[in-house]
Design a protein around this motif. Sequence first.
Motif, mmCIF file in Angstrom:
data_model
loop_
_atom_site.group_PDB
_atom_site.id
_atom_site.type_symbol
_atom_site.label_atom_id
_atom_site.label_comp_id
_atom_site.label_asym_id
_atom_site.label_seq_id
_atom_site.Cartn_x
_atom_site.Cartn_y
_atom_site.Cartn_z
ATOM 1 N N PHE A 130 -11.376 8.648 12.840
ATOM 2 C CA PHE A 130 -11.189 7.466 13.689
ATOM 3 C C PHE A 130 -9.899 7.574 14.509
ATOM 4 O O PHE A 130 -9.868 7.178 15.677
ATOM 5 C CB PHE A 130 -11.166 6.203 12.840
ATOM 6 C CG PHE A 130 -12.490 5.849 12.240
ATOM 7 C CD1 PHE A 130 -13.646 5.852 13.019
ATOM 8 C CD2 PHE A 130 -12.600 5.518 10.901
ATOM 9 C CE1 PHE A 130 -14.882 5.530 12.472
ATOM 10 C CE2 PHE A 130 -13.831 5.187 10.349
ATOM 11 C CZ PHE A 130 -14.962 5.200 11.128
ATOM 12 N N ALA A 131 -8.838 8.115 13.905
ATOM 13 C CA ALA A 131 -7.574 8.276 14.636
ATOM 14 C C ALA A 131 -7.745 9.257 15.790
ATOM 15 O O ALA A 131 -7.251 9.019 16.902
ATOM 16 C CB ALA A 131 -6.483 8.752 13.674
ATOM 17 N N ALA A 132 -8.445 10.362 15.541
ATOM 18 C CA ALA A 132 -8.671 11.341 16.603
ATOM 19 C C ALA A 132 -9.507 10.737 17.726
ATOM 20 O O ALA A 132 -9.247 10.976 18.918
ATOM 21 C CB ALA A 132 -9.360 12.577 16.029
ATOM 22 N N GLN A 133 -10.496 9.938 17.386
ATOM 23 C CA GLN A 133 -11.326 9.303 18.406
ATOM 24 C C GLN A 133 -10.530 8.284 19.214
ATOM 25 O O GLN A 133 -10.713 8.164 20.430
ATOM 26 C CB GLN A 133 -12.527 8.635 17.747
ATOM 27 C CG GLN A 133 -13.548 9.626 17.203
ATOM 28 C CD GLN A 133 -14.646 8.966 16.409
ATOM 29 O OE1 GLN A 133 -14.448 7.898 15.822
ATOM 30 N NE2 GLN A 133 -15.814 9.587 16.368
ATOM 31 N N ALA A 134 -9.644 7.550 18.556
ATOM 32 C CA ALA A 134 -8.812 6.578 19.275
ATOM 33 C C ALA A 134 -7.905 7.278 20.277
ATOM 34 O O ALA A 134 -7.723 6.816 21.414
ATOM 35 C CB ALA A 134 -7.988 5.761 18.286
ATOM 36 N N VAL A 135 -7.325 8.406 19.867
ATOM 37 C CA VAL A 135 -6.472 9.175 20.785
ATOM 38 C C VAL A 135 -7.295 9.689 21.960
ATOM 39 O O VAL A 135 -6.867 9.619 23.121
ATOM 40 C CB VAL A 135 -5.798 10.348 20.035
ATOM 41 C CG1 VAL A 135 -5.099 11.279 21.022
ATOM 42 C CG2 VAL A 135 -4.802 9.820 19.011
ATOM 43 N N ALA A 136 -8.492 10.190 21.676
ATOM 44 C CA ALA A 136 -9.351 10.691 22.753
ATOM 45 C C ALA A 136 -9.726 9.578 23.725
ATOM 46 O O ALA A 136 -9.825 9.801 24.939
ATOM 47 C CB ALA A 136 -10.606 11.339 22.165
ATOM 48 N N LEU A 137 -9.923 8.360 23.214
ATOM 49 C CA LEU A 137 -10.277 7.246 24.087
ATOM 50 C C LEU A 137 -9.169 6.916 25.074
ATOM 51 O O LEU A 137 -9.445 6.503 26.207
ATOM 52 C CB LEU A 137 -10.595 6.007 23.245
ATOM 53 C CG LEU A 137 -11.990 5.933 22.631
ATOM 54 C CD1 LEU A 137 -12.071 4.769 21.659
ATOM 55 C CD2 LEU A 137 -13.044 5.780 23.722
ATOM 56 N N THR A 138 -7.935 7.065 24.649
ATOM 57 C CA THR A 138 -6.819 6.751 25.556
ATOM 58 C C THR A 138 -6.781 7.698 26.748
ATOM 59 O O THR A 138 -6.139 7.384 27.757
ATOM 60 C CB THR A 138 -5.472 6.814 24.807
ATOM 61 O OG1 THR A 138 -5.255 8.146 24.313
ATOM 62 C CG2 THR A 138 -5.460 5.835 23.636
#
Length: 441
Positions: free
Chosen positions: A185-193
């Motif tokens: 989830f953390a990696a996906q949040a970073v990718a979303l930014t």
Amino acid sequence: MQSVSAGLTHPRVSTPGSRSFALHASILIALLAASSAPTPLYSRYQEQWHLSALDITVVFSTYALALLAALLTTGTLSDHLGRRPVLVGALGLQIIAMALFATAGGLAALLVARLLQGIATGAATSAAGAALIDHENPARPGRSALANSISPVSGMAAGVLIATLLVHFAPAPTTTVYAALAAVFAAQAVALTRTPESALPHPGGLRSMRPHLTLPATARPAFLLNGAGVVAVWALGGFYSSLGPAFTRLISPDGPEAAGGMVFFTLTAVAAPTVYLTRRRQADVLVLLGSCAAIPAAGLSLGALFLGSETLLFAGAAMAGFAFGAVSQGALRAVVDSVTAHEKSGTLASYYVLSYLAMSLPAIGAGAIASDFGLRTAAVSYACCVAALAVLSITALSAPLRTGQRTSPGPAAPGPTTTDTASTGSDAITLIPCARPVHNS
């Protein structure tokens, strides 16, 4: 798990599709994987903290009811705030939920974690489903609808499988499972930014969060006709997801711990290809076939219970997976095709209110019966009720078919997918919340 919006569409930002599409599909898969990951761990929680079957079903149902509340309040929030801020916030809430799971020391922590997880999943899947539509490739119409259909059940299957493997092979599985999911989830949040916004924000976010349900008069016949089948298969899913591990241990007390998680994995692993392979079938025929399959699914489960056979147990779970995939897709299509474009979102919300109540409330009832009279009695009662609902569904659906009347439209002709027409065809049907109606080719 559809939207609660009135179906108004708003301007979108044109964005490059392939990477963003893959990212948002992966978010859906991860969200639903996290939702099913606790299933193989329920037996451990019961043993460590001396929890009853009722406690476990309440923990399971807390997620479903919280997700339902999120659907009714945040289903269109990303239309107003944008997809990215809603998704980043929801993923952050998921990370908090994973941390609570990983450090849980008792029932209260599990309940809070499941509550936060349900809220985050409801909000995030709405926004991610809408983002998939935003990133639809005109050269590949229907891809977003198919992704919305397959990702949730695929995610649930992956979550159970990975958690089961970690329980068997990894140290401290009640921590490892959630730590791995938090990292995803953390990696996906970073990718979303780093992903462009695909929706133009506009005022009205607070007003859009007022919960409401609508069921147009034209949808009521299809809703009533298919309701018994919907309740039967979603109740089956709730039983296997919440009490499946304990039921497996009752049938085979000396069997491997992993078997409990693999039962629900079998259900979801069969449901996913069923959704895809039956996408061109008549909606009423699908619901009839799925309702017919629910009866032997319940019978095989009872046979497994009285004969102590894991083979029958897994066969019943596979049959339940087919029933779930067929009825869910067919009933949803029948209900949606009975209303006009601007009524689809409210109709879908009503459909998923029924579905999630059918998944959670009977499971709580089964947990209460198991606590007072034993899991064997609860399983027999549950199976009989599911079979009775399936018979009711078959009776209601077979009469129009015998007289040659169609209870639902046939497959729609292929065509382009757009977010303005809100059409729903037969290539796929969405099984997740979306901030606007999902369109199929």
